[in-house]
Design a protein around this motif. Sequence first.
Motif, PDB file in Angstrom:
ATOM      1  N   GLN A  35      -3.649  -4.763  -4.186  1.00  0.00           N
ATOM      2  CA  GLN A  35      -2.250  -4.894  -3.789  1.00  0.00           C
ATOM      3  C   GLN A  35      -1.888  -6.362  -3.580  1.00  0.00           C
ATOM      4  N   TYR A  54       1.069  -8.826  -1.571  1.00  0.00           N
ATOM      5  CA  TYR A  54       2.091  -8.876  -0.535  1.00  0.00           C
ATOM      6  C   TYR A  54       2.702 -10.274  -0.485  1.00  0.00           C
ATOM      7  N   GLN A 103       4.561 -12.925   2.318  1.00  0.00           N
ATOM      8  CA  GLN A 103       4.801 -13.157   3.744  1.00  0.00           C
ATOM      9  C   GLN A 103       5.638 -14.410   3.922  1.00  0.00           C
ATOM     10  N   GLY A 109       7.077 -16.398  10.110  1.00  0.00           N
ATOM     11  CA  GLY A 109       7.566 -15.630  11.245  1.00  0.00           C
ATOM     12  C   GLY A 109       7.799 -14.158  10.956  1.00  0.00           C
ATOM     13  N   ARG A 110       7.382 -13.678   9.797  1.00  0.00           N
ATOM     14  CA  ARG A 110       7.596 -12.271   9.427  1.00  0.00           C
ATOM     15  C   ARG A 110       6.272 -11.613   9.055  1.00  0.00           C
ATOM     16  N   GLY A 111       6.289 -10.290   9.037  1.00  0.00           N
ATOM     17  CA  GLY A 111       5.114  -9.574   8.588  1.00  0.00           C
ATOM     18  C   GLY A 111       5.046  -9.534   7.067  1.00  0.00           C
ATOM     19  N   PRO A 112       3.865  -9.267   6.503  1.00  0.00           N
ATOM     20  CA  PRO A 112       3.746  -9.150   5.045  1.00  0.00           C
ATOM     21  C   PRO A 112       4.599  -7.997   4.517  1.00  0.00           C
ATOM     22  N   PHE A 158       5.026  -5.543   1.071  1.00  0.00           N
ATOM     23  CA  PHE A 158       4.373  -5.073  -0.143  1.00  0.00           C
ATOM     24  C   PHE A 158       5.212  -5.396  -1.378  1.00  0.00           C
ATOM     25  N   LEU A 193      -0.262 -12.799  -0.511  1.00  0.00           N
ATOM     26  CA  LEU A 193      -1.558 -12.272  -0.107  1.00  0.00           C
ATOM     27  C   LEU A 193      -1.999 -11.191  -1.079  1.00  0.00           C
ATOM     28  N   PHE A 212      -7.604  -8.359   3.499  1.00  0.00           N
ATOM     29  CA  PHE A 212      -6.673  -9.311   2.900  1.00  0.00           C
ATOM     30  C   PHE A 212      -7.348 -10.632   2.592  1.00  0.00           C
TER      31      PHE A 212
END
Lengths: 116, 111
Positions: B34, B36, B38, B41-44, B46, B89, B101
Amino acid sequence: NAGVTQTPKFQVLKTGQSMTLQCAQDMNHEYMSWYRQDPGMGLRLIHYSVGAGITDQGEVPNGYNVSRSTTEDFPLRLLSAAPSQTSVYFCASSQGQGENSNQPQHFGDGTRLSIL
Amino acid sequence: SQKIEQNSEALNIQEGKTATLTCNYTNYSPAYLQWYRQDPGRGPVFLLLIRENEKEKRKERLKVTFDTTLKQSLFHITASQPADSATYLCALRGGADGLTFGKGTHLIIQP
């Protein structure tokens, strides 16, 4: 359309204090997990859960506890905070579970935790 | 031991060019991989999944390849834009306990 919600967004603790990081998802996902992200280390798995009442350890579980009483919530507890636990913590959820699950992870926006 | 390696140095690409990011892995036999994105300041978030029996996967300006012989995945962004600047990622499932990851590659698209 909330997805994965983490609270608080920021927290400062003193060494030895305890606290709970909250994580809730509204997608009815069975699988939930906690990661920490440190500079140069990437995301590392702390604990995960494949369903309500079931939890297991990931790569770096020491100093953390989890429980999963409902499908929606997966709190992470720091028992006695240490400076080494200063990090950004991410909660994630996905459909499906197990080794063959290929479902994408949905992440919250993280909790930035500083331990003094 | 299992390893996932991504270029740790930032990748600077001129706007409009194709950006290519690399993900190499050792001691895994993943059924899928997979990617991702990012933002600070944010989450990964998809982006794409590619299975071991798929050589290539496309989504709009994104293309992912997966070579299980070389143990490598390449992630391409064509006609790159400054808004594509982020950390990317790659992730593999090494077992039942969740995704592992890579450390990510920071991509900078310069106008």
